[in-house]
Motif scaffolding. Sequence first.
Motif, PDB file in Angstrom:
ATOM      1  N   TYR A 125      31.063  17.921  40.145  1.00  0.00           N
ATOM      2  CA  TYR A 125      30.701  16.594  39.641  1.00  0.00           C
ATOM      3  C   TYR A 125      30.545  16.637  38.118  1.00  0.00           C
ATOM      4  O   TYR A 125      31.114  15.798  37.405  1.00  0.00           O
ATOM      5  N   GLU A 126      29.782  17.607  37.607  1.00  0.00           N
ATOM      6  CA  GLU A 126      29.572  17.695  36.162  1.00  0.00           C
ATOM      7  C   GLU A 126      30.866  18.043  35.436  1.00  0.00           C
ATOM      8  O   GLU A 126      31.123  17.534  34.332  1.00  0.00           O
ATOM      9  N   LEU A 127      31.693  18.881  36.036  1.00  0.00           N
ATOM     10  CA  LEU A 127      32.978  19.209  35.409  1.00  0.00           C
ATOM     11  C   LEU A 127      33.905  17.997  35.371  1.00  0.00           C
ATOM     12  O   LEU A 127      34.686  17.835  34.429  1.00  0.00           O
ATOM     13  N   ALA A 128      33.813  17.142  36.393  1.00  0.00           N
ATOM     14  CA  ALA A 128      34.623  15.915  36.402  1.00  0.00           C
ATOM     15  C   ALA A 128      34.193  14.971  35.285  1.00  0.00           C
ATOM     16  O   ALA A 128      35.027  14.261  34.701  1.00  0.00           O
ATOM     17  N   LEU A 129      32.898  14.971  34.974  1.00  0.00           N
ATOM     18  CA  LEU A 129      32.388  14.106  33.905  1.00  0.00           C
ATOM     19  C   LEU A 129      32.576  14.729  32.529  1.00  0.00           C
ATOM     20  O   LEU A 129      32.521  14.025  31.513  1.00  0.00           O
ATOM     21  N   ASN A 130      32.769  16.040  32.487  1.00  0.00           N
ATOM     22  CA  ASN A 130      32.886  16.756  31.215  1.00  0.00           C
ATOM     23  C   ASN A 130      34.205  17.516  31.192  1.00  0.00           C
ATOM     24  O   ASN A 130      34.257  18.723  31.436  1.00  0.00           O
ATOM     25  N   LYS A 131      35.284  16.793  30.896  1.00  0.00           N
ATOM     26  CA  LYS A 131      36.626  17.374  30.971  1.00  0.00           C
ATOM     27  C   LYS A 131      36.825  18.517  29.975  1.00  0.00           C
ATOM     28  O   LYS A 131      37.585  19.458  30.245  1.00  0.00           O
ATOM     29  N   VAL A 132      36.165  18.451  28.826  1.00  0.00           N
ATOM     30  CA  VAL A 132      36.310  19.528  27.835  1.00  0.00           C
ATOM     31  C   VAL A 132      35.792  20.839  28.416  1.00  0.00           C
ATOM     32  O   VAL A 132      36.421  21.900  28.268  1.00  0.00           O
ATOM     33  N   VAL A 133      34.653  20.773  29.095  1.00  0.00           N
ATOM     34  CA  VAL A 133      34.073  21.959  29.740  1.00  0.00           C
ATOM     35  C   VAL A 133      35.001  22.455  30.843  1.00  0.00           C
ATOM     36  O   VAL A 133      35.266  23.660  30.969  1.00  0.00           O
ATOM     37  N   GLN A 134      35.510  21.520  31.660  1.00  0.00           N
ATOM     38  CA  GLN A 134      36.395  21.883  32.771  1.00  0.00           C
ATOM     39  C   GLN A 134      37.665  22.567  32.254  1.00  0.00           C
ATOM     40  O   GLN A 134      38.081  23.595  32.806  1.00  0.00           O
ATOM     41  N   ASP A 135      38.254  22.009  31.199  1.00  0.00           N
ATOM     42  CA  ASP A 135      39.496  22.583  30.660  1.00  0.00           C
ATOM     43  C   ASP A 135      39.260  23.974  30.075  1.00  0.00           C
ATOM     44  O   ASP A 135      40.088  24.880  30.251  1.00  0.00           O
ATOM     45  N   ARG A 136      38.142  24.143  29.379  1.00  0.00           N
ATOM     46  CA  ARG A 136      37.846  25.459  28.806  1.00  0.00           C
ATOM     47  C   ARG A 136      37.629  26.499  29.906  1.00  0.00           C
ATOM     48  O   ARG A 136      38.128  27.626  29.811  1.00  0.00           O
ATOM     49  N   LEU A 137      36.915  26.106  30.946  1.00  0.00           N
ATOM     50  CA  LEU A 137      36.672  27.023  32.056  1.00  0.00           C
ATOM     51  C   LEU A 137      37.985  27.408  32.731  1.00  0.00           C
ATOM     52  O   LEU A 137      38.207  28.588  33.046  1.00  0.00           O
ATOM     53  N   ARG A 138      38.847  26.435  32.946  1.00  0.00           N
ATOM     54  CA  ARG A 138      40.139  26.715  33.588  1.00  0.00           C
ATOM     55  C   ARG A 138      40.964  27.680  32.734  1.00  0.00           C
ATOM     56  O   ARG A 138      41.588  28.619  33.254  1.00  0.00           O
ATOM     57  N   THR A 139      40.967  27.451  31.435  1.00  0.00           N
ATOM     58  CA  THR A 139      41.723  28.328  30.518  1.00  0.00           C
ATOM     59  C   THR A 139      41.226  29.764  30.600  1.00  0.00           C
ATOM     60  O   THR A 139      42.023  30.713  30.701  1.00  0.00           O
ATOM     61  N   GLU A 140      39.907  29.962  30.578  1.00  0.00           N
ATOM     62  CA  GLU A 140      39.345  31.312  30.624  1.00  0.00           C
ATOM     63  C   GLU A 140      39.597  31.983  31.970  1.00  0.00           C
ATOM     64  O   GLU A 140      39.856  33.189  32.037  1.00  0.00           O
ATOM     65  N   LEU A 141      39.539  31.206  33.046  1.00  0.00           N
ATOM     66  CA  LEU A 141      39.811  31.773  34.368  1.00  0.00           C
ATOM     67  C   LEU A 141      41.268  32.183  34.492  1.00  0.00           C
ATOM     68  O   LEU A 141      41.582  33.260  35.019  1.00  0.00           O
ATOM     69  N   ARG A 142      42.173  31.356  33.984  1.00  0.00           N
ATOM     70  CA  ARG A 142      43.601  31.679  34.071  1.00  0.00           C
ATOM     71  C   ARG A 142      43.951  32.898  33.212  1.00  0.00           C
ATOM     72  O   ARG A 142      44.800  33.712  33.598  1.00  0.00           O
ATOM     73  N   GLU A 143      43.298  33.019  32.074  1.00  0.00           N
ATOM     74  CA  GLU A 143      43.531  34.200  31.228  1.00  0.00           C
ATOM     75  C   GLU A 143      43.072  35.466  31.944  1.00  0.00           C
ATOM     76  O   GLU A 143      43.747  36.500  31.906  1.00  0.00           O
ATOM     77  N   ALA A 144      41.915  35.375  32.622  1.00  0.00           N
ATOM     78  CA  ALA A 144      41.395  36.534  33.362  1.00  0.00           C
ATOM     79  C   ALA A 144      42.315  36.897  34.525  1.00  0.00           C
ATOM     80  O   ALA A 144      42.578  38.076  34.792  1.00  0.00           O
ATOM     81  N   VAL A 145      42.825  35.874  35.224  1.00  0.00           N
ATOM     82  CA  VAL A 145      43.736  36.105  36.349  1.00  0.00           C
ATOM     83  C   VAL A 145      45.046  36.714  35.851  1.00  0.00           C
ATOM     84  O   VAL A 145      45.619  37.611  36.482  1.00  0.00           O
ATOM     85  N   HIS A 146      45.523  36.232  34.708  1.00  0.00           N
ATOM     86  CA  HIS A 146      46.775  36.748  34.134  1.00  0.00           C
ATOM     87  C   HIS A 146      46.643  38.237  33.796  1.00  0.00           C
ATOM     88  O   HIS A 146      47.586  39.023  33.985  1.00  0.00           O
ATOM     89  N   LYS A 147      45.454  38.641  33.330  1.00  0.00           N
ATOM     90  CA  LYS A 147      45.243  40.038  32.931  1.00  0.00           C
ATOM     91  C   LYS A 147      44.927  40.947  34.119  1.00  0.00           C
ATOM     92  O   LYS A 147      45.401  42.081  34.184  1.00  0.00           O
ATOM     93  N   LYS A 148      44.138  40.446  35.079  1.00  0.00           N
ATOM     94  CA  LYS A 148      43.599  41.327  36.117  1.00  0.00           C
ATOM     95  C   LYS A 148      43.970  40.939  37.542  1.00  0.00           C
ATOM     96  O   LYS A 148      43.522  41.577  38.501  1.00  0.00           O
ATOM     97  N   GLY A 149      44.730  39.863  37.716  1.00  0.00           N
ATOM     98  CA  GLY A 149      45.097  39.457  39.068  1.00  0.00           C
ATOM     99  C   GLY A 149      44.096  38.480  39.663  1.00  0.00           C
ATOM    100  O   GLY A 149      43.204  37.984  38.964  1.00  0.00           O
ATOM    101  N   PRO A 150      44.224  38.155  40.977  1.00  0.00           N
ATOM    102  CA  PRO A 150      43.370  37.169  41.638  1.00  0.00           C
ATOM    103  C   PRO A 150      41.882  37.467  41.443  1.00  0.00           C
ATOM    104  O   PRO A 150      41.494  38.636  41.288  1.00  0.00           O
ATOM    105  N   PRO A 151      41.047  36.443  41.438  1.00  0.00           N
ATOM    106  CA  PRO A 151      39.605  36.621  41.208  1.00  0.00           C
ATOM    107  C   PRO A 151      38.962  37.604  42.180  1.00  0.00           C
ATOM    108  O   PRO A 151      39.208  37.561  43.386  1.00  0.00           O
ATOM    109  N   THR A 152      38.165  38.495  41.645  1.00  0.00           N
ATOM    110  CA  THR A 152      37.388  39.438  42.443  1.00  0.00           C
ATOM    111  C   THR A 152      35.959  39.428  41.923  1.00  0.00           C
ATOM    112  O   THR A 152      35.675  38.844  40.865  1.00  0.00           O
ATOM    113  N   TRP A 153      35.092  40.131  42.649  1.00  0.00           N
ATOM    114  CA  TRP A 153      33.689  40.228  42.234  1.00  0.00           C
ATOM    115  C   TRP A 153      33.578  40.772  40.801  1.00  0.00           C
ATOM    116  O   TRP A 153      32.911  40.184  39.943  1.00  0.00           O
ATOM    117  N   ASP A 154      34.239  41.895  40.533  1.00  0.00           N
ATOM    118  CA  ASP A 154      34.141  42.535  39.217  1.00  0.00           C
ATOM    119  C   ASP A 154      34.728  41.656  38.119  1.00  0.00           C
ATOM    120  O   ASP A 154      34.171  41.548  37.024  1.00  0.00           O
TER     121      ASP A 154
END
Length: 533
Positions: A352-381
């Motif tokens: 809900y908060e990410l839907a209201l705050n698109k700048v936050v949502q976009d930044r989070l998506r960018t950082e997650l995709r960068e992490a996935v690109h470097k290390k593969g699918p999301p894991t605990w570590d």
Amino acid sequence: MRDGKQVFLIHSGFGFQSSEKYVQYRQQLIGDHVFYIYKMILLCISALLVILYLLCNRQFSYWKLKKVPFDKPFLFFGSFFYVTFRKEHVFDRIRIIYNKFSTPYVGIYIFHQPVLVVRSPELVKRILVKDFDKFVNRNVARNLSADPLAFYTVFISKDEIWRCLRSKFSSAFTPLKMKMMSSSIKECAENLSCYLSSHSGETLEIKSVMKKFSTDITSSYAFGIETLCLHHEDSEIFKMAARLVDTTSFIRSVSILSYFFLPRLVDIFKLTFLDKPATDYFCSLFKETLKLREKSKIIRNDFLDILINFSNSEVTMDSCDCDNETIMASQAITFFTAGSDTIAITLSLTFYELALNKVVQDRLRTELREAVHKKGPPTWDMLENVKYLDMVVSEILRKYPLAPMLNRRAEADYLFQETGFTLDKGVSILVPVSGLHYDPDFYPDPYKYDPERFSEENRSKIKPYTYLPFGVGPRNCIGKKFALSVIKMGIAYAIKDFEFGVSDKTSIPLRFDPASIFVQEKQGIYLKISKIA
């Protein structure tokens, strides 16, 4: 004889010139009797109210005699009149009381009980950590004959029973155990991604979707079974999970309220903390799964394995009047209930908060995709190192703490040396989490959703003991690591591939459901889901 005859004639109607006058007389006579009865009823009610008022005044003199500033009580309800009648959420009530005063502590009454609200972070530290041995128990009712399952939960249990349970089951939530379970959590997160993909372009009630996701995970960890609620709309376990803490039910609401504030009602009416048919269902499910697990000798390194080890250990609980199987079922059901609800609510509020705050949502998506690109699918570590994800979750738990208050009971007379005030043994202490989290002295512009509060630079500036989403001290939330692991995994798999936006059905601002013990939207959280490349 003449007098008797005259009475007979009068009562038989012969003393009147016409039957109409006799009917009128009878009606007037009946009316007089009815009026007299009503009058007596009103007098009795008035007398009862006066007695209750006097008793309340006597009961409500505690803080005045102690010379402690207090919130003026309203009749029998004390400070919780609007909460009782579902006109106000306890989250808001606690915050209102907190904001009305500036003293380190303030007295309130919850129904007839005097309760001390501690506003000072220093006192919070003293009560929850430094002097924990004097405030070891929560002030929550328990009745072994009415609800043995609730009696033996880590949340409600007291003294030696609590210490034994806490030490035994803390090992279920170590970082090592979380890593072992990460493959199961990841599988459920992938199912969530598939579900969202199949509903791309639609507006969904996101809380119910997250409830299915959290039910799948907690069922797997607590009961060792795969429920696949995201694939089956009519899942029986999902329906029963919804019944466990159904605060839309009047009886459930009264029961839960009684456990926290009216313990005598629990004893008188033998109230259960959770819904009885639902707990019976999960008890049966647990026992069946337990037999299968013990027979097959399968080891999954989950919560159920911890419970089996507890059952097979030589450790005894001398103060327990219950068999190990009941104690084990109690922990599994409590973990399942607390985990599935709190995780679902936190996730839905995050989106809900990410839907209201698109700048936050976009930044989070960018950082997650960068992490996935470097290390593969999301894991605990991997998710542990996505700093912005941690900031996003931390701020959600600041703005929407799942427990708006923490309570403890004084196990002995306790002296506040700064003021010379002595709190009597047996009186409750309330830590106003929602008040502390919204104090502008600690969190400027507290109504704003701002993950930057929890950046590395800013986190160190947060005053200790003003951020309490999981409590603090020896009696903090035992499932904190598990909850954060699931929440982060759910967010990662959803945000990296989907955009969450508002629709005409989205409530802005949120309206908390006053019937719920948790912070959640009254009409549900509706968001539009769109798959992105």
